[in-house]
Design a protein around this motif. Structure first.
Motif, PDB file in Angstrom:
ATOM      1  N   SER A 236       0.783  -0.946   0.020  1.00  0.00           N
ATOM      2  CA  SER A 236      -0.028   0.022   0.146  1.00  0.00           C
ATOM      3  C   SER A 236       0.846   1.207  -0.023  1.00  0.00           C
ATOM      4  CB  SER A 236      -1.007   0.133   1.131  1.00  0.00           C
ATOM      5  OG  SER A 236      -0.143  -0.011   2.412  1.00  0.00           O
ATOM      6  N   ALA A 237       0.227   2.517  -0.248  1.00  0.00           N
ATOM      7  CA  ALA A 237       0.988   3.582  -0.183  1.00  0.00           C
ATOM      8  C   ALA A 237       1.972   3.824   1.062  1.00  0.00           C
ATOM      9  CB  ALA A 237      -0.107   4.932  -0.499  1.00  0.00           C
ATOM     10  N   GLY A 238       1.290   3.436   2.141  1.00  0.00           N
ATOM     11  CA  GLY A 238       1.973   3.709   3.505  1.00  0.00           C
ATOM     12  C   GLY A 238       1.762   5.047   4.053  1.00  0.00           C
ATOM     13  N   GLY A 239       2.761   5.572   4.847  1.00  0.00           N
ATOM     14  CA  GLY A 239       2.852   6.940   5.289  1.00  0.00           C
ATOM     15  C   GLY A 239       3.720   7.124   6.453  1.00  0.00           C
ATOM     16  N   GLY A 240       3.447   8.395   7.011  1.00  0.00           N
ATOM     17  CA  GLY A 240       4.554   8.626   8.071  1.00  0.00           C
ATOM     18  C   GLY A 240       4.003   8.002   9.289  1.00  0.00           C
ATOM     19  N   ASP A 241       4.919   7.739  10.257  1.00  0.00           N
ATOM     20  CA  ASP A 241       4.611   6.910  11.745  1.00  0.00           C
ATOM     21  C   ASP A 241       3.273   7.808  12.295  1.00  0.00           C
ATOM     22  OD1 ASP A 241       5.971   9.143  12.379  1.00  0.00           O
ATOM     23  OD2 ASP A 241       7.468   7.981  13.603  1.00  0.00           O
ATOM     24  N   ASN A 242       2.922   8.984  12.298  1.00  0.00           N
ATOM     25  CA  ASN A 242       2.067   9.475  12.845  1.00  0.00           C
ATOM     26  C   ASN A 242       0.837   9.497  12.163  1.00  0.00           C
ATOM     27  OD1 ASN A 242       3.354  11.114  15.078  1.00  0.00           O
ATOM     28  ND2 ASN A 242       4.376  12.203  13.485  1.00  0.00           N
ATOM     29  N   MET A 243       0.801   9.495  10.772  1.00  0.00           N
ATOM     30  CA  MET A 243      -0.268   9.136  10.001  1.00  0.00           C
ATOM     31  C   MET A 243      -0.960   7.780  10.206  1.00  0.00           C
ATOM     32  SD  MET A 243       1.790  11.364   8.603  1.00  0.00           S
ATOM     33  CE  MET A 243       1.469  13.355   8.429  1.00  0.00           C
ATOM     34  N   MET A 244       0.066   6.886  10.234  1.00  0.00           N
ATOM     35  CA  MET A 244      -0.411   5.214  10.398  1.00  0.00           C
ATOM     36  C   MET A 244      -0.755   5.124  11.834  1.00  0.00           C
ATOM     37  SD  MET A 244       0.284   3.663   7.780  1.00  0.00           S
ATOM     38  CE  MET A 244      -0.590   5.478   6.946  1.00  0.00           C
ATOM     39  N   ALA A 245      -0.090   5.883  12.959  1.00  0.00           N
ATOM     40  CA  ALA A 245      -0.641   5.690  14.315  1.00  0.00           C
ATOM     41  C   ALA A 245      -2.175   6.355  14.376  1.00  0.00           C
ATOM     42  CB  ALA A 245       0.030   6.525  15.170  1.00  0.00           C
ATOM     43  N   ALA A 246      -2.562   7.165  13.592  1.00  0.00           N
ATOM     44  CA  ALA A 246      -3.886   7.727  13.554  1.00  0.00           C
ATOM     45  C   ALA A 246      -4.703   6.608  12.886  1.00  0.00           C
ATOM     46  CB  ALA A 246      -4.034   9.027  12.535  1.00  0.00           C
ATOM     47  N   ILE A 247      -4.395   5.698  11.959  1.00  0.00           N
ATOM     48  CA  ILE A 247      -5.277   4.860  11.795  1.00  0.00           C
ATOM     49  C   ILE A 247      -5.216   3.523  12.556  1.00  0.00           C
ATOM     50  CG2 ILE A 247      -5.487   2.962   9.804  1.00  0.00           C
ATOM     51  CD1 ILE A 247      -4.251   5.034   7.822  1.00  0.00           C
ATOM     52  N   GLY A 248      -4.247   3.449  13.325  1.00  0.00           N
ATOM     53  CA  GLY A 248      -4.075   2.473  14.017  1.00  0.00           C
ATOM     54  C   GLY A 248      -4.880   2.500  15.507  1.00  0.00           C
ATOM     55  N   THR A 249      -5.194   3.881  15.838  1.00  0.00           N
ATOM     56  CA  THR A 249      -5.961   4.274  17.058  1.00  0.00           C
ATOM     57  C   THR A 249      -7.363   4.494  16.613  1.00  0.00           C
ATOM     58  OG1 THR A 249      -5.193   6.561  16.863  1.00  0.00           O
ATOM     59  CG2 THR A 249      -3.931   5.116  18.367  1.00  0.00           C
ATOM     60  N   GLY A 250      -7.762   4.604  15.311  1.00  0.00           N
ATOM     61  CA  GLY A 250      -9.074   4.604  14.774  1.00  0.00           C
ATOM     62  C   GLY A 250      -9.450   6.085  14.802  1.00  0.00           C
TER      63      GLY A 250
END
Length: 504
Positions: A236-250
């Motif tokens: 997938s496109a992926g992203g910065g760690d903060n952006m991914m943490a946003a997804i991972g925390t809903g």
């Protein structure tokens, strides 16, 4: 083929999370530590090859029976890093990282050419701060001219991992926001800021194309074979760690506030429109979901607690026990935790300092508590700007290494005056990357599932870790936070005076 893998390439370690999206179970978690090269000038660098070696080691630990079930991979990476490649795709120099403060001169030069900090905000939504990718290019031109001469492509850390996995180069708008070159309002590169950064070349030609957040690419067959994965895997496109943490925390719909207690400390919230501050008090970033992610970042969070623990001869995982007999306020000790300089507020050359010492309070428990309190107060200071702008939240979702500490969870609840919830999957960035991979996989196969629906189904909270403000402690923290602000104001004034003297 019911597994998605999230990779998180951070500053201190690389992590792998394998998630079964049918049974809703994390079936494996592996990690490898990473080295960091630090210089007296504020430089912080890593070899890009270290990231790949750590990822290889994580996959080697994943059982072969699980590897063959992987359908998609998502990559999260530390933001703002500068990975220079030549025309053949070879890395030309160590990657300068988000916590590198050696480029303040170049920040000032870019902003002067773009009309100052306010000019940068008007052009693209953000000032150019130390640590952002933009200033690393003119620094390279000045200090590594041979690298600059051969430079053909600029990638961010997670982009480079994607390039290794697929042979393709791209960026998505979330992580691209952290370069300083992206016009976050229009989700496109800002030609004036590119010109202000480097007027000697067509900088846009060095930047890969921007893709939508739900885009995915095929894994390179040779890499699939090397890692023991099916050749059908999508990346997938992926992203910065903060952006991914946003997804991972809903945090993919408005109204949720997430906090990450990692090497850096961050606060972020989803928005369906650009949230730009004319004074640049927070980062006006895009999300890696197609929306926006206003973000407050402090450069010193677990850095502070780990430095203090190491200096006093214990492991930070023992921190809760070490400070068990201490009280809120750390016996009057106040720590400004600027071990890496600071971004919020913008104090790139600041240093950590300890205040309020007397003959009775200088204990290792109080020192460790002061480090934890200082890191928490620094985030609260950024949050105050959001409150002043009218942003309101009902609770905090906590992730990152600091979220494992019961004492820190209680401290956050008391200092912010908000309930704290912790997702059941603690590796928020890696888990978020896995969920983005699941979303992109669905769309690659013709599905139309919304990411918010995926988050509702797969992000679970751990009710046993939920924490609520305590009245007595909250009152003590309010008073002690005032002392922190007093010392912070003195540091800001000293920085301004030094800057004026240097200009003179």
């Amino acid at each position: 083929m019911s597994l998605v893998v999230g990779l998180d390439v951070g500053t201190q370690s690389a992590k792998l999370v394998a998630y079964d999206f049918v049974t809703h179970e994390v079936v494996a978690t592996h990690g490898r530590p990473l080295e960091l090269s630090a210089g007296d000038d504020g430089s912080r660098e890593q070899e890009a090859g270290w990231w790949l070696d750590a990822i290889r080691a994580c996959f080697a630990e994943l059982e072969p029976a699980l590897r063959v079930r992987v359908a998609a991979i998502g990559v999260s990476g530390q933001q703002h890093g500068f990975v220079p490649l030549d025309a053949a795709g070879r890395v030309l120099a160590p990657a300068k990282l988000w916590c590198d403060t050696s480029t303040q001169r170049e920040c000032d030069e870019i902003m002067a050419a773009a009309g100052g900090a306010q000019g940068c905000v008007a052009l693209a939504g953000n000032p150019i701060l130390a640590g952002y990718t933009a200033s690393k290019l003119p620094w390279t031109r000045r200090h590594r001219p041979e690298v600059y001469r051969q430079l053909a492509s600029i990638l961010l850390p997670h982009d480079y991992v994607n390039f290794w996995l697929t042979g393709e180069r791209w960026m998505e708008c979330g992580d691209a926001s952290g370069t300083g070159w992206l016009d976050v309002r229009g989700r496109r590169w800002s030609a004036p800021l590119l010109a202000a950064t480097d007027g000697e070349r067509e900088l846009a030609a060095c930047l890969p194309p921007l893709v939508e957040a739900d885009t995915s690419f095929s894994i390179a067959p040779a890499i699939a074979d090397e890692l023991g994965l099916p050749r059908t895997v999508r990346v997938s496109a992926g992203g910065g760690d903060n952006m991914m943490a946003a997804i991972g925390t809903g945090n993919v719909v408005p109204g949720v506030l997430s906090m990450s207690l990692g090497t850096s400390g961050t606060l972020f919230a989803y928005a369906d429109r650009p949230v730009v501050d004319d004074a640049g008090r927070w980062a006006a970033f895009c999300s890696s979901t197609g929306g926006w992610l206003p973000l407050i970042c402090t450069m010193n969070c677990t850095v502070a607690t780990e430095n203090v623990a190491r200096a006093l001869g214990f492991d930070s995982r023992e921190g809760d026990t070490v400070m068990a007999d201490t009280r809120p306020g750390a016996g009057g000790l106040t720590l400004l935790p600027f071990f890496n300089g600071e971004r919020t507020p913008d104090l790139p050359h600041a240093r950590a300092s300890l205040h309020g010492m007397d003959a009775g309070n200088l204990t290792r428990g109080n020192l460790y508590r002061a480090a934890m309190e200082g890191a928490t107060y620094a985030l609260r200071h950024g949050y105050d700007a959001w409150q002043a702008a009218g942003l309101r939240f009902d609770a905090i979702r906590l992730t990152g290494g600091g979220s494992h500490s019961a004492a820190w969870r209680q401290m956050v609840a008391d200092v912010f005056g908000l309930p704290v919830d912790v997702p059941a999957q603690a590796e928020g960035a890696a888990f978020g990357a896995a969920l983005q991979a699941l979303w992109a996989l669905d769309h690659a196969h013709g599905g139309r599932t919304e990411l918010a629906a995926i988050a509702r189904e797969h992000v679970r909270l751990a009710p046993e870790r939920s924490t609520y403000p305590g009245t007595d402690a909250a009152a003590v923290y309010r008073s002690h936070y005032g002392r922190f602000l007093h010392h912070l104001e003195a540091a800001v004034t000293a920085h301004a005076n030094q800057s004026a003297a240097n200009s003179a």
